[in-house]
Design a protein around this motif. Sequence first.
Motif, PDB file in Angstrom:
ATOM      1  N   ARG A  18       0.860  -1.173   0.000  1.00  0.00           N
ATOM      2  CA  ARG A  18       0.000   0.000   0.000  1.00  0.00           C
ATOM      3  C   ARG A  18       0.890   1.213   0.000  1.00  0.00           C
ATOM      4  O   ARG A  18       1.698   1.398   0.896  1.00  0.00           O
ATOM      5  N   LYS A  19       0.742   2.027  -0.986  1.00  0.00           N
ATOM      6  CA  LYS A  19       1.598   3.197  -1.013  1.00  0.00           C
ATOM      7  C   LYS A  19       0.801   4.453  -1.322  1.00  0.00           C
ATOM      8  O   LYS A  19      -0.261   4.402  -1.938  1.00  0.00           O
ATOM      9  N   VAL A  20       1.339   5.549  -0.887  1.00  0.00           N
ATOM     10  CA  VAL A  20       0.674   6.821  -1.107  1.00  0.00           C
ATOM     11  C   VAL A  20       0.997   7.315  -2.507  1.00  0.00           C
ATOM     12  O   VAL A  20       2.161   7.356  -2.899  1.00  0.00           O
ATOM     13  N   ILE A  21      -0.024   7.651  -3.262  1.00  0.00           N
ATOM     14  CA  ILE A  21       0.219   8.181  -4.607  1.00  0.00           C
ATOM     15  C   ILE A  21       0.074   9.689  -4.604  1.00  0.00           C
ATOM     16  O   ILE A  21       0.875  10.403  -5.187  1.00  0.00           O
ATOM     17  N   ILE A  22      -0.995  10.157  -3.981  1.00  0.00           N
ATOM     18  CA  ILE A  22      -1.186  11.604  -3.920  1.00  0.00           C
ATOM     19  C   ILE A  22      -1.138  12.017  -2.466  1.00  0.00           C
ATOM     20  O   ILE A  22      -1.764  11.389  -1.623  1.00  0.00           O
ATOM     21  N   GLU A  23      -0.404  13.035  -2.194  1.00  0.00           N
ATOM     22  CA  GLU A  23      -0.442  13.604  -0.852  1.00  0.00           C
ATOM     23  C   GLU A  23      -0.611  15.094  -1.050  1.00  0.00           C
ATOM     24  O   GLU A  23       0.200  15.746  -1.702  1.00  0.00           O
ATOM     25  N   LYS A  24      -1.682  15.623  -0.511  1.00  0.00           N
ATOM     26  CA  LYS A  24      -1.951  17.040  -0.752  1.00  0.00           C
ATOM     27  C   LYS A  24      -2.443  17.664   0.547  1.00  0.00           C
ATOM     28  O   LYS A  24      -3.368  17.152   1.171  1.00  0.00           O
ATOM     29  N   HIS A  25      -1.798  18.714   0.952  1.00  0.00           N
ATOM     30  CA  HIS A  25      -2.213  19.407   2.168  1.00  0.00           C
ATOM     31  C   HIS A  25      -2.674  20.799   1.788  1.00  0.00           C
ATOM     32  O   HIS A  25      -1.950  21.530   1.140  1.00  0.00           O
ATOM     33  N   TRP A  26      -3.877  21.125   2.234  1.00  0.00           N
ATOM     34  CA  TRP A  26      -4.389  22.471   1.923  1.00  0.00           C
ATOM     35  C   TRP A  26      -4.186  23.426   3.085  1.00  0.00           C
ATOM     36  O   TRP A  26      -4.499  24.594   2.991  1.00  0.00           O
ATOM     37  N   VAL A 121      -3.206  16.620 -12.150  1.00  0.00           N
ATOM     38  CA  VAL A 121      -3.918  16.221 -10.936  1.00  0.00           C
ATOM     39  C   VAL A 121      -3.668  17.235  -9.821  1.00  0.00           C
ATOM     40  O   VAL A 121      -4.592  17.696  -9.155  1.00  0.00           O
ATOM     41  N   TYR A 122      -2.413  17.602  -9.650  1.00  0.00           N
ATOM     42  CA  TYR A 122      -2.111  18.547  -8.577  1.00  0.00           C
ATOM     43  C   TYR A 122      -2.699  19.927  -8.849  1.00  0.00           C
ATOM     44  O   TYR A 122      -3.164  20.608  -7.938  1.00  0.00           O
ATOM     45  N   GLN A 123      -2.700  20.314 -10.091  1.00  0.00           N
ATOM     46  CA  GLN A 123      -3.332  21.605 -10.402  1.00  0.00           C
ATOM     47  C   GLN A 123      -4.823  21.547 -10.101  1.00  0.00           C
ATOM     48  O   GLN A 123      -5.399  22.504  -9.590  1.00  0.00           O
ATOM     49  N   LEU A 124      -5.423  20.418 -10.438  1.00  0.00           N
ATOM     50  CA  LEU A 124      -6.859  20.270 -10.179  1.00  0.00           C
ATOM     51  C   LEU A 124      -7.143  20.348  -8.685  1.00  0.00           C
ATOM     52  O   LEU A 124      -8.036  21.069  -8.246  1.00  0.00           O
ATOM     53  N   LEU A 125      -6.356  19.605  -7.924  1.00  0.00           N
ATOM     54  CA  LEU A 125      -6.579  19.600  -6.479  1.00  0.00           C
ATOM     55  C   LEU A 125      -6.427  21.006  -5.917  1.00  0.00           C
ATOM     56  O   LEU A 125      -7.142  21.423  -5.012  1.00  0.00           O
ATOM     57  N   GLU A 126      -5.488  21.730  -6.480  1.00  0.00           N
ATOM     58  CA  GLU A 126      -5.255  23.095  -6.029  1.00  0.00           C
ATOM     59  C   GLU A 126      -6.475  23.974  -6.316  1.00  0.00           C
ATOM     60  O   GLU A 126      -6.845  24.822  -5.509  1.00  0.00           O
ATOM     61  N   GLU A 127      -7.099  23.725  -7.459  1.00  0.00           N
ATOM     62  CA  GLU A 127      -8.262  24.548  -7.830  1.00  0.00           C
ATOM     63  C   GLU A 127      -9.519  24.101  -7.101  1.00  0.00           C
ATOM     64  O   GLU A 127     -10.458  24.872  -6.943  1.00  0.00           O
ATOM     65  N   MET A 128      -9.549  22.845  -6.719  1.00  0.00           N
ATOM     66  CA  MET A 128     -10.782  22.319  -6.132  1.00  0.00           C
ATOM     67  C   MET A 128     -10.958  22.734  -4.683  1.00  0.00           C
ATOM     68  O   MET A 128     -12.065  22.717  -4.161  1.00  0.00           O
ATOM     69  N   MET A 129      -9.873  23.075  -4.026  1.00  0.00           N
ATOM     70  CA  MET A 129     -10.001  23.432  -2.628  1.00  0.00           C
ATOM     71  C   MET A 129      -9.000  24.503  -2.249  1.00  0.00           C
ATOM     72  O   MET A 129      -7.889  24.527  -2.752  1.00  0.00           O
ATOM     73  N   ASP A 130      -9.424  25.394  -1.367  1.00  0.00           N
ATOM     74  CA  ASP A 130      -8.538  26.446  -0.893  1.00  0.00           C
ATOM     75  C   ASP A 130      -8.569  26.442   0.631  1.00  0.00           C
ATOM     76  O   ASP A 130      -9.615  26.708   1.236  1.00  0.00           O
ATOM     77  N   ASP A 131      -7.460  26.111   1.226  1.00  0.00           N
ATOM     78  CA  ASP A 131      -7.341  26.151   2.676  1.00  0.00           C
ATOM     79  C   ASP A 131      -8.469  25.364   3.374  1.00  0.00           C
ATOM     80  O   ASP A 131      -8.950  25.774   4.421  1.00  0.00           O
ATOM     81  N   GLY A 132      -8.880  24.286   2.767  1.00  0.00           N
ATOM     82  CA  GLY A 132      -9.914  23.478   3.389  1.00  0.00           C
ATOM     83  C   GLY A 132     -11.329  23.821   2.969  1.00  0.00           C
ATOM     84  O   GLY A 132     -12.277  23.191   3.426  1.00  0.00           O
ATOM     85  N   PHE A 133     -11.497  24.819   2.121  1.00  0.00           N
ATOM     86  CA  PHE A 133     -12.841  25.152   1.637  1.00  0.00           C
ATOM     87  C   PHE A 133     -12.951  24.775   0.167  1.00  0.00           C
ATOM     88  O   PHE A 133     -12.139  25.216  -0.631  1.00  0.00           O
ATOM     89  N   PRO A 134     -13.961  23.984  -0.190  1.00  0.00           N
ATOM     90  CA  PRO A 134     -14.105  23.628  -1.607  1.00  0.00           C
ATOM     91  C   PRO A 134     -14.235  24.879  -2.461  1.00  0.00           C
ATOM     92  O   PRO A 134     -14.920  25.828  -2.082  1.00  0.00           O
TER      93      PRO A 134
END
Lengths: 430, 755
Positions: A18-26, A121-134
Amino acid sequence: MTLFSLFTNTHSDLFSDRKVIIEKHWHELIPRRVVDFFNDQVSRAMADGEDVTREDVLPIISSPKYQLINVYRDGLTYLSPVTKEVDPMMVFEFLHRIPDIMQEYFGQVSETVIKENFVTVYQLLEEMMDDGFPLTTEPNALKEIVPAPNILNKVITTMGATTSVSTRKMPHGMSNLPWRKAGVKYTSNEIFFDIVEEIDAIVDSTGKAVSCEAHGAIQTNSRLSGMPDLTLSFVNPRLVDDCSFHQSVRFNKWESDKVLSFVPPDGHFRLMSYRVNLPSQQNLPIQVKPSINIGANGAKFDITVSLRNTDGKPVENTVLTLPLHKSTTTLTAHCNVGQYMFDPVGKVLRWDIGKIVPRERAPVLSGSFGFGSSSEAAGNAGYNIGVEFLINSHSLSGLKVDVLKLFNESYKPYKGVRTMTKAGRYQVRA
Amino acid sequence: MADFIKQNATRFFANNKKGENAELLADLNSEYRDRRKDAVKRVIANMTVGKDVSSLFPQVVKNMQTEDLEMKKLVYLYLMNYAKSNPDLVILAVNTFVKDTDHVNPLIRALAIRTMGCIRVDKILDHICEPLRKCLQDDNPYVRKTAAIGVAKLWDLDQERALENGFVTTLQELVSDSNPMVVANAVTALAEMQESSTSKDIFIVNVAIMNKMLAALNECTEWGQIAILTSLADYKPLDSKEAENVCERVIPRLQHANGSVVLSAIRVIMIFLRYIKNEEFIKGLIKKMSPPLVTLLASAPEVQYVSLRNINLILQKRPDILQNDVRVFFCKYNDPPYVKREKLEIMIKLCNDKNIEQILSELKEYASEVDVEFVRKAVRAIGRCAIMIDEASERCVNVLLDLINTKVNYVVQEAIIVIKDIFRKYPKRYEAIIPTLCQNLDSLDEPEAKGSLIWIIGEYAERIENADELIENFLETFLEENSQVQLQLLTATVKLFLKKPAQSQEIVHRVLQTATNEIDNPDTRDRAYVYWRLLSTDPQAAKAVVLSDKPPISVQTRTISPALMDELINNISTLASVYHKPPKAFMGNRAFSADAVKKAAAADARDEEQIIGDAVLDTTSGAPAAKNTIADLLDLDFGSSEPAYTSPPVSSSKPASNNGPNYSADLFDMSSDMSGSGISVFGGMGGMGGMSGMSGMGMGMGMGGMQQQQQQAAAPARNDPFGDLGGLGGFGQPQQQQPTKPAQSSAENDLLGLF
């Protein structure tokens, strides 16, 4: 109501893998150890019983510091550790959006796909949420901000050439209608409605529906110029027991007149979802008659499938699956239509019938299976058959589109309507 | 082509062989833009797989000044990740950030202010205020709404600074913005700040703000709607009319495809219902809430789970909801176990004399599933239905008999446990089935099932011809039995003796002898002593005690106290509503008062039962306060001619509080109370349990200690109909079942240290 971090990790039955593929912290960094803790919990839960699968693990796991909210889809776990009171429903909705959007962008979701497209993917994640707010989760809007990879894009990146993402585009949320961009133009104006109904049902061995409902969705593809204001009416809107709409639909109009009044987004979107409770005496389109006679060492079975209420339409892609008891070791069977397959590892019998045409002979599968060791539990276990099928140009609930009216634009649009009935979670008890 | 792409992908993830960073360094400094961009992508790739590329910080930041939006975003991504570890270098980026917040393109302005706020480094704070002020007043709503969240970010790091710069006031003004998305984000930010503010006066929802939020509600995104609905729930309506108006405006949100919007709307309605006086209106609202809740059950299993936990709550508060929808809670064979469990709970809550037939046939179906735990719960559920609905009890018993005839071991055992409860509720009604039960004597190997059957035999000894043989049969293994079973056997033998003295004098003598001489467990031994003395001093009195009428039992479908209920309703669609516990009870890092612990424990105990699907039985007799009685008992002398049982059992009649377990107990009701959650199964025997506790004290336990032990033992001994006595003995070994509930993670303490 904030979601701060996301880990996506693979799941395979080999616990070590089991490995981590995406790790994203907002927000702040959450240590990766939390994933180990989570994996450990999952392993423990799965070690609880031989039948426990990854899907059976609770979606919210409590640890002293974090509440581990997770969604498991397509072999990937989307894990969000939260440290304070949140709306878990919101977190689930959001977590599901991530693979939804990736599906939309890349056509499929898997470890490989994510790795191939990690920058997107990372750009998407960045756009989908800001500091914990969708932030932006509408696919149409996202595509304006983060370009979807296409062959050309890929060639360009591969060649190391520039992809100058122009700065000309106005971001989502800037026009009066957040879901529709201005200045859309088509030479031929068309709009297509696909009404897809899925039947969720539990049917007992006598063919009576124990519970039965249809979940419908109107998938729409709008290719209309300008700012068309549409009104779609139904012949029989009162059939609907509960419904939800795309943001563009004016709710009050539905409440008062039972019509859908809206300015559509451009392209694909889901206009409406609805639910229709079907009465227990509902004529289901297909009848599955199982008979399983269980003895101490095995069982004889036969399953007959017949069409009942399809308005003369053929039933397609029919597949029956019968999970057998874990102690089953042997199976012999015979069928007059289609093919059957016994998976001796997963202990599942799968019968692929394909197309069933009305008034042709009814498909029958009969045979027997044996238990490796005779046991009381095996002898008393109940059997359930999962049923899949689809019927084109058919709507089980009978919901019908009446007329489409267009205001605010002068052209006459072409309107296409297709209906389809599918089995959703459709089960027959043997 | 495909190969080509793959190659490309693997290139980004190339092994971190020696010198890769050096190579990247060279590329980042390249004079060719494409090569630099490619290098940044590789840096990001390395970063995402957890490799340390922080040493490249200065070179990456140099690439920030670009008109290429994608490149800019990638550098921003990098910055956010590594700023913390390179706070001194961040200053290099500040100028570009500030410049970007003045860019002609609103997208870049928004992106810059958004990213600046995400870099949680003090050095950035010194420079963020001016750009933030500008962006809050930007002409473009997209920039304004991004800046609104920026204020919350700043607040999180430095509340003083946010206040001094007047950002809080500006944010409050943005609630009146013309753009609904800006309103929603301002509300989101303010609510977040309010939560962490000490003064709690950042965001108070008054009439004006409420109206602005309602106006924006229909037009903003789904996430904005959630934020607005959440804040709306804090508003205290002035009167019924106003509450009705708000509900009217919120109702359309029930029609949203996003489950979180739906549940947030339901929370607002459930809270505002408290203020509404118009009965007709309430009826209408309740009716409108059912269909969306049903629709949620067609979603992903996780969403179903949260919905079901919330429906469970809502049903306890408003039992009139979902009355005609029991069918949607029927389990599919491939539902995950956690969904099945919750569905089962709700089926029982919705059970009434009209749908019982349907529900019973479902439960019977579930009893043939493979999942043993679920099967047991289904069988228990049948028992709960029987106890809840008098008219259906016979059908329930018949179903249980059918199940016993399947001879599937765990089904039989569970059925017998359940039948014991039914016997308790309807004494003497189903005696005819006793022979069938006794046929399964040999297959019982679980203490609870064994104990149940023994209890039945003792209780109906006079109707069972060969009761003495049956008891004798069990007694063969008396010494090896679990103490629960031993206690049952002891009591059953005494009952047998009192009912049929002729046949069983020898047996009872032998049992008491064995129990007092050979058993070390104080509970069993002491009970035997008590019986012995009773029987030897005054057999009539023994009869009065042992064969006394048991208090009736009933099933509680409302398992949460009204006070906790109100708190949980306020928290619909939160983790609290999933755990059925107040938030402070499970958010680990907060200390909470002893009171809260007690409350949580109570909730926990209730919760536990629910999940395990146990029958929550309650003595309806009311439980008198303990202390006096026990004190009275202290004065008693067992050897005297004035035996204990003649003193009136009830010393005061304080009714059982709904708020958690009753610790209080009188002599004859001890068992029900000591079981911690109001389970009273063996009333008569329980009385003797009290006696046994007494003599236990004679063995050196101080009175005060005794009471304390009681209090402590009571809570953990929940859910264990036999554990009453173990708890009472108070020798530090309360019987506790392993919790199988979601919230519990007691076993993982070894890993806790990590976090």
